[in-house]
Write an enzyme that holds these catalytic residues in place. Structure first.
Site, mmCIF file in Angstrom:
data_model
loop_
_atom_site.group_PDB
_atom_site.id
_atom_site.type_symbol
_atom_site.label_atom_id
_atom_site.label_comp_id
_atom_site.label_asym_id
_atom_site.label_seq_id
_atom_site.Cartn_x
_atom_site.Cartn_y
_atom_site.Cartn_z
ATOM 1 N N ASP A 184 0.841 -1.202 0.000
ATOM 2 C CA ASP A 184 0.000 0.000 0.000
ATOM 3 C C ASP A 184 0.875 1.251 0.000
ATOM 4 O OD1 ASP A 184 -2.872 1.155 0.723
ATOM 5 O OD2 ASP A 184 -1.400 2.234 1.951
ATOM 6 N N LYS A 193 -2.845 5.914 -4.026
ATOM 7 C CA LYS A 193 -3.965 6.814 -3.740
ATOM 8 C C LYS A 193 -3.624 8.205 -4.253
ATOM 9 C CE LYS A 193 -3.906 4.548 0.767
ATOM 10 N NZ LYS A 193 -2.468 4.410 1.014
ATOM 11 N N HIS A 250 -7.855 9.388 -2.005
ATOM 12 C CA HIS A 250 -7.264 9.309 -0.663
ATOM 13 C C HIS A 250 -8.207 9.861 0.413
ATOM 14 C CE1 HIS A 250 -3.037 9.208 1.342
ATOM 15 N NE2 HIS A 250 -3.964 8.885 2.204
ATOM 16 N N LEU A 278 -2.952 -1.380 13.831
ATOM 17 C CA LEU A 278 -2.369 -1.649 15.161
ATOM 18 C C LEU A 278 -2.544 -0.437 16.065
ATOM 19 C CD1 LEU A 278 0.957 -3.312 13.896
ATOM 20 C CD2 LEU A 278 -1.095 -4.481 14.746
ATOM 21 N N TYR A 292 2.667 9.886 0.172
ATOM 22 C CA TYR A 292 3.756 9.315 0.979
ATOM 23 C C TYR A 292 5.130 9.669 0.380
ATOM 24 C CZ TYR A 292 -0.092 6.364 2.739
ATOM 25 O OH TYR A 292 -1.284 5.906 3.249
ATOM 26 N N ARG A 339 9.349 -7.986 12.616
ATOM 27 C CA ARG A 339 7.936 -7.664 12.903
ATOM 28 C C ARG A 339 7.060 -7.863 11.661
ATOM 29 N NH1 ARG A 339 10.495 -4.114 16.413
ATOM 30 N NH2 ARG A 339 10.547 -2.349 15.001
ATOM 31 N N ASN A 388 3.838 -10.199 11.646
ATOM 32 C CA ASN A 388 2.505 -9.699 11.293
ATOM 33 C C ASN A 388 1.800 -10.586 10.269
ATOM 34 O OD1 ASN A 388 3.006 -7.628 13.053
ATOM 35 N ND2 ASN A 388 3.436 -6.086 11.484
ATOM 36 N N LYS A 408 1.911 -1.516 8.948
ATOM 37 C CA LYS A 408 3.225 -1.042 8.489
ATOM 38 C C LYS A 408 4.288 -1.537 9.453
ATOM 39 C CE LYS A 408 6.759 1.915 9.264
ATOM 40 N NZ LYS A 408 7.395 2.249 10.578
ATOM 41 N N SER A 409 5.351 -2.099 8.899
ATOM 42 C CA SER A 409 6.555 -2.275 9.695
ATOM 43 C C SER A 409 7.758 -2.137 8.781
ATOM 44 C CB SER A 409 6.596 -3.634 10.396
ATOM 45 O OG SER A 409 7.765 -3.667 11.189
HETATM 46 N N1 LIG Z 1 -5.741 6.005 3.695
HETATM 47 C C1 LIG Z 1 -5.223 6.768 4.649
HETATM 48 O O1 LIG Z 1 -5.607 7.941 4.835
HETATM 49 C C2 LIG Z 1 -4.129 6.210 5.515
HETATM 50 C C3 LIG Z 1 -3.772 6.859 6.701
HETATM 51 C C4 LIG Z 1 -2.775 6.287 7.510
HETATM 52 C C5 LIG Z 1 -2.167 5.108 7.111
HETATM 53 N N2 LIG Z 1 -2.499 4.490 5.921
HETATM 54 C C6 LIG Z 1 -1.835 3.240 5.466
HETATM 55 O O2 LIG Z 1 -1.993 2.257 6.479
HETATM 56 C C7 LIG Z 1 -0.705 1.750 6.851
HETATM 57 C C8 LIG Z 1 -0.704 1.288 8.282
HETATM 58 O O3 LIG Z 1 -1.102 2.315 9.163
HETATM 59 P P1 LIG Z 1 -0.095 3.038 10.172
HETATM 60 O O4 LIG Z 1 1.279 2.968 9.626
HETATM 61 O O5 LIG Z 1 -0.688 4.369 10.478
HETATM 62 O O6 LIG Z 1 -0.220 2.221 11.525
HETATM 63 P P2 LIG Z 1 -0.058 0.706 12.023
HETATM 64 O O7 LIG Z 1 0.254 -0.198 10.891
HETATM 65 O O8 LIG Z 1 -1.254 0.443 12.845
HETATM 66 O O9 LIG Z 1 1.165 0.823 13.020
HETATM 67 C C9 LIG Z 1 2.460 1.023 12.590
HETATM 68 C C10 LIG Z 1 3.351 1.084 13.838
HETATM 69 O O10 LIG Z 1 3.309 -0.170 14.526
HETATM 70 C C11 LIG Z 1 4.635 -0.675 14.651
HETATM 71 N N3 LIG Z 1 4.549 -2.139 14.494
HETATM 72 C C12 LIG Z 1 4.352 -2.844 13.361
HETATM 73 N N4 LIG Z 1 4.293 -4.168 13.609
HETATM 74 C C13 LIG Z 1 4.453 -4.311 14.938
HETATM 75 C C14 LIG Z 1 4.505 -5.432 15.789
HETATM 76 N N5 LIG Z 1 4.366 -6.681 15.320
HETATM 77 N N6 LIG Z 1 4.702 -5.222 17.138
HETATM 78 C C15 LIG Z 1 4.848 -3.966 17.624
HETATM 79 N N7 LIG Z 1 4.816 -2.858 16.852
HETATM 80 C C16 LIG Z 1 4.615 -3.024 15.515
HETATM 81 C C17 LIG Z 1 5.445 -0.010 13.570
HETATM 82 O O11 LIG Z 1 6.788 0.103 13.938
HETATM 83 P P3 LIG Z 1 8.013 -0.628 13.114
HETATM 84 O O12 LIG Z 1 7.975 -0.132 11.712
HETATM 85 O O13 LIG Z 1 9.207 -0.195 13.860
HETATM 86 O O14 LIG Z 1 7.749 -2.103 13.218
HETATM 87 C C18 LIG Z 1 4.781 1.374 13.509
HETATM 88 O O15 LIG Z 1 5.293 2.215 14.525
HETATM 89 C C19 LIG Z 1 0.222 2.937 6.569
HETATM 90 O O16 LIG Z 1 1.570 2.557 6.548
HETATM 91 C C20 LIG Z 1 -0.336 3.397 5.229
HETATM 92 O O17 LIG Z 1 0.120 2.547 4.191
HETATM 93 C C21 LIG Z 1 -3.498 5.020 5.142
#
Ligand SMILES: NC(=O)c1ccc[n+]([C@@H]2O[C@H](COP(=O)([O-])OP(=O)(O)OC[C@H]3O[C@@H](n4cnc5c(N)ncnc54)[C@H](OP(=O)(O)O)[C@@H]3O)[C@@H](O)[C@H]2O)c1
Length: 277
Positions: free
Chosen positions: A46, A76, A109, A191, A51, A239, A243, A233-234
């Site tokens: 994604d 997006k 988006h 997460l 980004y 990790r 996941n 995201k990681s």
């Molecule tokens: N459409 C939209 O408007 C929108 C908005 C926000 C996000 N997104 C998309 O959604 C994706 C995911 O959302 P997000 O990045 O906001 O949040 P997320 O995936 O909920 O959380 C990411 C965080 O969790 C950590 N993490 C990942 N796996 C882990 C594990 N197994 N144990 C502990 N911590 C862990 C990551 O750190 P590390 O990297 O250090 O593991 C990072 O700090 C984004 O990357 C993006 O592609 C879309």
């Protein structure tokens, strides 16, 4: 190697249920992350124009040596690319940065209702899909009222609505609306997002101990069991692998009832009538 199951979209295409989120990785970081993810078994990535890392995603895909046909790539277009001509130029720019002929999923988006351009943007998306430049088309951060307008004024029902969703931000009404209209809901910040406290909740540690899993795996399993597409995201390859290891256990109805206590209520999470770009 674990490969995610597929979910069939309303246009007949399939999306891997679990993919890799790439925000806020830059081009260099994301290229490495994509190589590690594809090695681990991920097939769904994604990204977004906003980004600023589409070039890195493309570099990672090519460095992996994996056949394009095996991959599911989402991008997006943000507000800058809303409106007919701008959406065409937006996708052309993305394809050129990614080094691809088509994306698997193209999303609006944010609805940005104040601009009132998402309907005309969607009509352009319909054309881009017919031309084969986007296999599937969908939206992100759309509330039922925004979707109602698309359903009333355009021909193609979005295949996906990508929204902020987790055990803390459950958006039940939005999910029910999506499902009633054949739209697959995709969870972002699954997460809880970076820096969130969700993973510290004691119930996640308890359930993790019960199943030999981490809190993050319990949360991801919660998404999977509700038929949601999920894109954690990681940037850390350990990790990332962790996941993906969420298809070999199941939460019980009692577990799900306990996880329901994490729900922060209908007002939790962002409001796309007030935020976005
Ligand atoms: N459409 C939209 O408007 C929108 C908005 C926000 C996000 N997104 C998309 O959604 C994706 C995911 O959302 P997000 O990045 O906001 O949040 P997320 O995936 O909920 O959380 C990411 C965080 O969790 C950590 N993490 C990942 N796996 C882990 C594990 N197994 N144990 C502990 N911590 C862990 C990551 O750190 P590390 O990297 O250090 O593991 C990072 O700090 C984004 O990357 C993006 O592609 C879309």
């Amino acid at each position: 190697m674990t490969i995610s199951p597929l979910i069939t979209l309303n246009d007949g295409h399939s999306i891997p249920q679990l993919g890799l989120g790439t925000w806020p990785l830059d081009d260099r970081q994301v290229a490495t992350a994509v190589v590690h993810a594809l090695e681990a078994g991920y097939r769904h990535i994604d990204t977004a124009v906003k980004y600023g890392n589409e070039e890195g995603v493309g570099n990672g895909i090519r460095a992996s040596g994996i056949d394009r046909g095996e991959l599911f790539i989402t991008t997006k277009l943000d507000g800058e690319f809303q409106g007919q001509d701008r959406a065409v130029a937006g996708l052309e720019g993305s394809l050129s940065r990614l080094g691809l002929d088509y994306v698997d999923l193209l999303l609006i988006h944010w609805p940005l209702p104040g601009r009132d351009e998402f309907v005309s943007t969607w009509k352009t998306f319909e054309r881009l899909q017919a031309e084969g430049k986007a296999r599937s088309i969908g939206v992100s951060n759309f509330k039922p009222a925004h979707l109602e307008r698309l359903l009333a004024e355009t021909d193609v029902v979005p295949a996906v609505n990508q929204i902020q969703l987790s055990p803390a931000v459950t958006r039940t009404a939005d999910r029910e609306f999506d499902s009633r209209h054949g739209i697959v809901t995709e969870s972002y910040s699954p997460l809880g997002g970076s820096g969130a406290s969700l993973l510290q909740a004691p119930i996640l540690t308890q359930l993790g101990e019960k199943y030999g899993k981490t809190p993050a795996q319990v949360v991801l399993r919660w998404h999977i069991e509700q038929g949601l597409v999920v894109i954690p995201k990681s940037a850390n390859s350990e990790r990332m692998r962790q996941n993906l290891e969420v298809f070999d256990f199941a939460l019980s109805p009692q577990d799900l009832a306990e996880l329901a206590d994490l729900d922060e209520g209908p007002g939790a999470g962002n409001d796309s009538d007030r935020t976005g770009h």
